[in-house]
Write a protein that holds these residues in place. Structure first.
Motif, PDB file in Angstrom:
ATOM      1  N   LYS A 217      40.321  48.841  45.691  1.00  0.00           N
ATOM      2  CA  LYS A 217      39.943  48.716  47.100  1.00  0.00           C
ATOM      3  C   LYS A 217      41.074  48.153  47.947  1.00  0.00           C
ATOM      4  O   LYS A 217      41.309  48.602  49.082  1.00  0.00           O
ATOM      5  CB  LYS A 217      38.711  47.819  47.223  1.00  0.00           C
ATOM      6  CG  LYS A 217      38.217  47.625  48.649  1.00  0.00           C
ATOM      7  CD  LYS A 217      36.990  46.721  48.680  1.00  0.00           C
ATOM      8  CE  LYS A 217      36.529  46.476  50.111  1.00  0.00           C
ATOM      9  NZ  LYS A 217      35.353  45.571  50.157  1.00  0.00           N
ATOM     10  N   VAL A 218      41.808  47.179  47.392  1.00  0.00           N
ATOM     11  CA  VAL A 218      42.839  46.488  48.166  1.00  0.00           C
ATOM     12  C   VAL A 218      44.200  47.184  48.075  1.00  0.00           C
ATOM     13  O   VAL A 218      44.878  47.356  49.084  1.00  0.00           O
ATOM     14  CB  VAL A 218      42.962  45.024  47.701  1.00  0.00           C
ATOM     15  CG1 VAL A 218      44.133  44.329  48.414  1.00  0.00           C
ATOM     16  CG2 VAL A 218      41.662  44.273  47.956  1.00  0.00           C
ATOM     17  N   THR A 306      42.604  39.338  53.050  1.00  0.00           N
ATOM     18  CA  THR A 306      42.751  39.436  54.500  1.00  0.00           C
ATOM     19  C   THR A 306      44.092  40.043  54.881  1.00  0.00           C
ATOM     20  O   THR A 306      44.175  40.937  55.729  1.00  0.00           O
ATOM     21  CB  THR A 306      42.630  38.047  55.149  1.00  0.00           C
ATOM     22  OG1 THR A 306      41.345  37.488  54.855  1.00  0.00           O
ATOM     23  CG2 THR A 306      42.797  38.127  56.663  1.00  0.00           C
ATOM     24  N   PRO A 309      44.659  44.191  53.927  1.00  0.00           N
ATOM     25  CA  PRO A 309      44.028  45.112  54.896  1.00  0.00           C
ATOM     26  C   PRO A 309      44.673  45.068  56.277  1.00  0.00           C
ATOM     27  O   PRO A 309      44.805  46.104  56.941  1.00  0.00           O
ATOM     28  CB  PRO A 309      42.568  44.642  54.946  1.00  0.00           C
ATOM     29  CG  PRO A 309      42.357  44.003  53.611  1.00  0.00           C
ATOM     30  CD  PRO A 309      43.649  43.327  53.292  1.00  0.00           C
ATOM     31  N   GLU A 310      45.103  43.864  56.685  1.00  0.00           N
ATOM     32  CA  GLU A 310      45.771  43.769  57.985  1.00  0.00           C
ATOM     33  C   GLU A 310      47.112  44.517  57.955  1.00  0.00           C
ATOM     34  O   GLU A 310      47.491  45.165  58.945  1.00  0.00           O
ATOM     35  CB  GLU A 310      46.007  42.299  58.353  1.00  0.00           C
ATOM     36  CG  GLU A 310      44.735  41.545  58.748  1.00  0.00           C
ATOM     37  CD  GLU A 310      44.998  40.090  59.058  1.00  0.00           C
ATOM     38  OE1 GLU A 310      46.135  39.613  58.782  1.00  0.00           O
ATOM     39  OE2 GLU A 310      44.094  39.425  59.594  1.00  0.00           O
ATOM     40  N   HIS A 313      46.405  48.211  58.185  1.00  0.00           N
ATOM     41  CA  HIS A 313      46.035  48.553  59.561  1.00  0.00           C
ATOM     42  C   HIS A 313      47.278  48.614  60.441  1.00  0.00           C
ATOM     43  O   HIS A 313      47.429  49.516  61.283  1.00  0.00           O
ATOM     44  CB  HIS A 313      45.050  47.525  60.114  1.00  0.00           C
ATOM     45  CG  HIS A 313      44.629  47.793  61.534  1.00  0.00           C
ATOM     46  ND1 HIS A 313      43.778  48.825  61.876  1.00  0.00           N
ATOM     47  CD2 HIS A 313      44.972  47.174  62.693  1.00  0.00           C
ATOM     48  CE1 HIS A 313      43.619  48.834  63.195  1.00  0.00           C
ATOM     49  NE2 HIS A 313      44.320  47.830  63.701  1.00  0.00           N
TER      50      HIS A 313
END
Length: 316
Positions: A217-218, A306, A309-310, A313
């Motif tokens: 997922k990460v 955190t 994912p940042e 993005h």
């Protein structure tokens, strides 16, 4: 000026269709010996590989041994083929991959010489450097054997160019099947991302990810954004997050990409030995005292769930 008394044989790693990148690094090492380089292609239906090898910069002659019993890379058979043509060569080199590590010790034993393993530097024609103690020390090894049998760590040498050479192909008489082993089957892992040992960018995860689900997922979205290979620490592999095909480290794969992400990896010596030669290292860990930060060019202290994912993005 090259030494007329020396002649180099490089055993090419290939899959009967194309030459592996590790061979290009090995040829670069061979070039430093300043002597004619011959490349041995031992396989089955491997003429296409031999033709490709003739174009590699630095190669003077390509030797092709083509036979059914050489096609699956059985070490017993390939070693006999190398020994059959070893006379006249002062150095025999192969990549320090599972392929080379499987074959060259047999070659050295049959020739009754010592093997010099995992070299990262050539000082002279008989003196070499290799890492010991998981890379924390460098041993300088000198050999007085009549032929030097050497495995080459790919990360120690840049790859030579695949295009620009103009060698010819010489067909060899293949050795007979040794009869010592038999190929039964092969299970090939199909990857949807670049191969770990040849990728320019590697995204690796450690025990800090917590599970296989979190690993996928990460890390996968980041790897996809960067067209990167996926790796893992031994702790992550032992915990069952991924298979050992992904393991980076002393007992896994040695990598030196342009960019290496160490995510949730504490930085055990075993892992550092496998990736510390990376050009740029980015570490993400919630422990500011983690050893990984000692080798990182950029470090982010915080929650990887955190930060990553940042980052994905921000990459769009």
């Amino acid at each position: 000026m090259s030494d007329d008394s020396r002649k180099i044989l490089v055993l090419a790693e290939h899959d009967n269709q194309s030459i592996k990148a590790s061979t290009l690094h090995t040829i670069t090492a061979a070039l430093q010996l300043d002597a004619p380089i011959h490349v041995l292609i031992a396989g089955f239906g491997a003429r296409i590989v031999a033709d490709a090898a003739t174009k590699i910069v630095g190669v003077k002659q390509v030797l092709l041994a083509d036979a059914l019993h050489l096609g699956d890379g059985l070490a017993e058979n390939i070693a006999l083929q190398v020994v059959a043509i070893a006379e006249g060569y002062t150095h025999i080199l192969a990549p320090a991959t599972s392929y080379g590590k499987n074959i060259l010790p047999r070659v050295a034993a049959l020739l009754d010489v010592a093997q010099i393993s995992d070299i990262t530097k050539i000082n002279t024609a008989d003196t070499f450097e290799r890492p010991i103690y998981t890379g924390n020390a460098i041993a300088t090894v000198q050999s007085i054997d009549r032929v030097k049998v050497i495995t080459v760590r790919s990360t120690g040498f840049e790859p030579t160019l695949e295009i620009g050479g103009n060698a010819s192909v010489e067909m060899l008489l293949p050795v007979s099947d040794s009869g010592f082993s038999q190929f039964l089957w092969r299970e090939v892992t199909k990857l949807d991302h670049p191969e770990l040992t040849s990728a320019k960018i590697v995204v690796s995860g450690g025990r800090g990810l917590g599970s296989n689900q979190n690993y996928n997922k990460v890390l996968k979205p980041l790897a996809e954004k960067l067209s990167a290979a996926l790796g893992a620490s031994r702790a992550a592999v032992d915990a069952g997050y991924v298979s050992n095909d992904f393991q980076v480290g002393q007992t896994g794969k040695i990598v030196a990409p342009e960019l290496y992400f160490a995510i949730g990896i504490s930085g055990a010596i075993q892992h550092l030995a496998g990736m510390k030669d990376s050009k740029v290292i980015v570490a993400i860990n919630n422990d500011p005292e983690a050893p990984i930060f000692s080798v990182a060019d950029y470090g982010l202290v915080g929650d990887l769930f955190t930060i990553v994912p940042e980052l994905v993005h921000a990459l769009g």
